[in-house]
Design an enzyme around this catalytic site. Structure first.
Site, mmCIF file in Angstrom:
data_model
loop_
_atom_site.group_PDB
_atom_site.id
_atom_site.type_symbol
_atom_site.label_atom_id
_atom_site.label_comp_id
_atom_site.label_asym_id
_atom_site.label_seq_id
_atom_site.Cartn_x
_atom_site.Cartn_y
_atom_site.Cartn_z
ATOM 1 N N ARG A 30 -8.800 18.133 -14.818
ATOM 2 C CA ARG A 30 -7.515 17.912 -15.494
ATOM 3 C C ARG A 30 -7.615 16.631 -16.311
ATOM 4 O O ARG A 30 -8.636 15.959 -16.287
ATOM 5 C CB ARG A 30 -6.416 17.744 -14.455
ATOM 6 C CG ARG A 30 -6.806 16.654 -13.460
ATOM 7 C CD ARG A 30 -5.673 16.210 -12.598
ATOM 8 N NE ARG A 30 -6.129 15.468 -11.443
ATOM 9 C CZ ARG A 30 -6.454 14.194 -11.426
ATOM 10 N NH1 ARG A 30 -6.404 13.473 -12.526
ATOM 11 N NH2 ARG A 30 -6.857 13.595 -10.320
ATOM 12 N N LYS A 56 -14.087 19.063 -2.177
ATOM 13 C CA LYS A 56 -15.171 18.106 -2.387
ATOM 14 C C LYS A 56 -16.485 18.598 -1.775
ATOM 15 O O LYS A 56 -17.555 18.331 -2.316
ATOM 16 C CB LYS A 56 -14.803 16.764 -1.762
ATOM 17 C CG LYS A 56 -13.711 15.997 -2.494
ATOM 18 C CD LYS A 56 -13.534 14.626 -1.854
ATOM 19 C CE LYS A 56 -12.158 14.036 -2.056
ATOM 20 N NZ LYS A 56 -11.843 13.543 -3.356
ATOM 21 N N HIS A 73 -8.595 2.719 -1.982
ATOM 22 C CA HIS A 73 -9.219 3.821 -2.725
ATOM 23 C C HIS A 73 -8.334 4.355 -3.839
ATOM 24 O O HIS A 73 -8.540 5.458 -4.323
ATOM 25 C CB HIS A 73 -9.626 4.970 -1.793
ATOM 26 C CG HIS A 73 -10.433 4.512 -0.620
ATOM 27 N ND1 HIS A 73 -11.621 3.848 -0.766
ATOM 28 C CD2 HIS A 73 -10.213 4.590 0.714
ATOM 29 C CE1 HIS A 73 -12.100 3.547 0.430
ATOM 30 N NE2 HIS A 73 -11.249 3.978 1.347
ATOM 31 N N GLU A 94 -19.577 10.933 4.661
ATOM 32 C CA GLU A 94 -20.712 10.537 3.838
ATOM 33 C C GLU A 94 -21.009 9.061 3.976
ATOM 34 O O GLU A 94 -20.204 8.292 4.496
ATOM 35 C CB GLU A 94 -20.497 10.927 2.368
ATOM 36 C CG GLU A 94 -19.357 10.205 1.690
ATOM 37 C CD GLU A 94 -19.098 10.717 0.269
ATOM 38 O OE1 GLU A 94 -19.376 11.884 -0.044
ATOM 39 O OE2 GLU A 94 -18.603 9.902 -0.542
#
Ligand code: ADP
Length: 652
Positions: A297, A116, A235, A200
């Site tokens: 994917r 990421k 999440h 973040e």
């Protein structure tokens, strides 16, 4: 087109790929672990080959074993599905070396988007907006803590190698940062073998909107519109839909452009998804969305895109991998209606959504206009602790969002799962929830509405117990007759063929075990039949399923296991008033926080058990003293194993 395909995956996605491959005339080759020897996908494929024992790292994750099968069978290409090796750049390269086509993007694109932190830097350079935060190499706790303070709370700690919401922690206060960091790193190291994280800004009123992109090997890149996956828990996506509710055309165009830019930046080929987080506090806006990551994917939720575009994404993947051009340009694509997908899981919403394993004693899927069900199991299959406990994906398509949601709700009502707990009733309440229907929801919606959605512990439904009691009586009449001394010749309402002959009112006690707890039901007999006293409840229709251990009663979307009480089979642990804290499922103890003799508060964390790559905290059910610690960190435990015993203070 290829003559054959090897599917390097299992379950519903293996079945899904086989369906399209077969339609296109490809020979289908399955690979499976020992746990899947009898699985649906194994029987569906033209041929199937064993690759190892149950644990994925000894079977589905062993690229070399899969390539051996590919060589031996002459497979022309390998479809990796999602999860497992689907985003493994080394495996994609190994396929190339072995002369078999990997149905997916080039290894370089997987690598560029694989972490990421690196992905964020890369797309940022391509002009795509990213969430403010620290995504550099430094990992010292004190440094990350300081960066978090600079970014401003709340922040989100994410595993750079993350996926499926694992290794992710939201932190609201500085003092909680270090503990959350440790938890995230531990989970990340366990799940991905890489403890590194990024920090973040936590976006307020976050909405998860992702764009499906498709690229061929001839330089054409298009997007197939967006999906909204904001209904999440921890999440992880629960319900997904396409298009996103309240999406203005100019925001759709801006997001689509950004997604295509991100794909171009890494030389993408095939199906991919660019995930954005949007600040939904003032609706979706052209400057209010940020790149989160790209999944290189096919996604679990691809069927909603298929429903609104009329395309078969697996067919497109195979065609592009075979070197064909995309058969359309951006201008040829349009949205038809609205589609929703619900992920039907073997889990218990009343117990914190704990995965639930076991045999599927009964299983019924819905049918109807606009309904599609993708599954890899059937009645009699088992949900094992080895893999993701998803039972099926229920997809509904309609002309409008309301029609799609109405269809989904009805379909979930027609869904029946007995054995493992399922989230079917929870999903149905979600599909009907006014806050979700209105379109004004964000990723915190489920967490804020757990109670209204029924995802809190409930006592056993007495009406269900009554139904089970009657069924048990009916099924085991002769045994009950001797156990409770009932005169022969009585009948239950379910056994109308027999004449009811008992004279006068009488009562008998039927000793049961309901969900592991002793419960005596008083059966009364009257001229009209058997009556269950002390059961009350409404007259909900109940479905009774017979299992090896007794019965399962399904009523109102809930299930209860009921058996006749057997005084010889009860263990001493059950008599301690709930002081024994047991492992909720098969897993590994990752931490133990208490020692023998220590005083604990109600709700205090005692230990953490990791199962299915998620951590579950075990807490003290009441205040007391730790009488016994039966496990050590690092130890494997089976479901129901004793972890800690809490004794009453005066009991010591
Ligand atoms: P994973 O790869 O583990 O699925 P993602 O980066 O895709 O992780 O994020 C998963 C979910 O976490 C998102 O769908 C969103 O709900 C939430 N999330 C991620 N980043 C943020 C953020 N900066 N602010 C708020 N929520 C976020």
């Amino acid at each position: 087109m290829f003559p054959s395909v090897l599917i390097a995956n299992r379950g519903e996605i293996a079945c899904r790929v086989i369906r399209t491959a077969r339609r296109l005339g490809l020979r289908t080759i399955a690979v499976h672990s020992d746990a899947d020897a009898d699985a649906l996908f194994v029987r569906m494929a033209d041929e199937a080959h064993r690759i190892g024992p149950a644990p994925a790292r000894e079977s589905y994750l062993v690229g070399e074993r899969i390539l051996e099968v590919a060589r031996a069978t002459g497979a022309a290409c390998i479809h990796p599905g999602y999860g497992f090796l689907s985003e493994n750049a080394e495996f994609a390269e190994a396929c190339q070396r072995a002369g078999v086509v990997f149905v997916g993007p080039p290894a370089s694109a997987i690598r560029a988007m694989g972490l990421k932190d690196a992905a964020k830097s890369l797309v940022e350079r391509a002009g795509v907006p990213v969430v403010p935060g620290y995504h550099g190499p430094k990992q010292e706790p004190a440094f990350l803590r300081e960066r978090a303070a600079n970014i401003g709370f709340p922040v989100l700690i994410k595993a750079v190698a993350g996926g499926g919401g694992k290794g992710m922690r939201r932190v609201d206060r500085l003092i909680d940062f270090e503990e959350a960091l440790q938890g995230a790193q531990r989970e990340a190291a366990n799940a991905f073998g890489d403890p590194r994280v990024l920090v973040e800004k936590y976006v307020r009123s976050p909405r998860h909107v992702e764009v499906q992109v498709f690229a061929d090997g001839h330089g054409n890149v298009v997007h197939l519109f967006e999906r909204d996956c904001s209904l999440q828990r921890r999440h992880q996506k629960v319900i997904e839909e396409a298009p996103a509710p309240g999406m203005p055309p100019e925001v759709r165009a801006a997001m689509g452009r950004a997604a295509v830019e991100a794909a171009r930046a890494v030389g993408y080929v095939g199906a991919g998804t660019v995930e954005f987080i949007a600040d939904g506090s003032q609706g979706l806006r052209p400057d209010g969305f940020f790149f989160m990551e790209m999944n290189t994917r096919l996604q679990v939720e691809h069927p909603v895109t298929e429903a609104i575009t009329g395309l078969d994404l697996v067919e497109l993947q195979l065609r592009v991998a075979a070197g064909e051009r995309l058969p359309f340009g951006q201008g040829d694509l349009a949205i038809d209606g609205h589609a929703v997908e619900a992920r039907l899981y073997a889990e218990d919403p009343e117990k914190g959504f704990l995965p639930s394993t076991g045999r599927l004693w009964a299983l019924r899927f819905p049918k109807g206009e606009g309904i599609r069900v993708d599954t890899g199991v059937e009645q009699g299959s088992a949900v094992t602790p080895w893999y993701d406990p998803m039972i099926a994906k229920i997809i509904a398509h309609g002309a409008t969002r309301d029609e799609a949601l109405d269809r989904l709700s009805a379909a979930l009502g027609d869904t029946l799962v007995a054995g493992p707990r399922s989230n079917a009733a929870f999903l149905r309440r979600l599909a009907d929830a006014p806050g979700f229907r209105s379109g004004a929801f964000d990723t915190g919606f489920i967490e804020r509405n757990l109670e209204a959605l029924g995802a809190v512990p409930h006592p056993v439904d007495p009406a269900a117990v009554a139904a089970a009691a009657l069924a048990l009586v009916s099924a085991e009449r002769s045994r009950i007759a001797s156990a409770v001394g009932t005169a022969p010749g009585w009948s239950s309402p379910w056994d109308q063929a027999d004449a009811f002959q008992t004279a006068g009112p009488r009562r008998d006690v039927l000793p049961l075990v309901v969900e592991g707890e002793r419960l005596d039901v008083v059966l009364g007999w009257s001229e009209t039949g058997a009556v269950v006293h002390g059961a009350g409840g409404e007259d909900e229709p109940a479905t009774i399923v017979v299992t090896d251990e007794g019965l399962i009663v399904l009523s109102g979307g809930r299930q209860a296991a009921v058996a006749l009480f057997d005084p010889l089979s009860q263990s001493a642990d059950d008599a301690d008033g709930g002081g024994t804290i047991k492992a909720p499922m098969h897993g590994k103890v990752v931490a133990v926080f208490v020692t023998e003799g220590q005083a604990v508060e109600k709700g205090q964390r005692l230990a953490i058990v990791e199962a299915m790559k998620m951590e579950h905290a075990l807490v003290a059910p009441r205040a007391g003293t730790v009488g016994e610690v039966a496990v050590a960190a690092g130890q494997q435990v089976s479901e129901g194993a004793k972890v800690v015993v809490i004794a009453d203070a005066e009991g010591l």
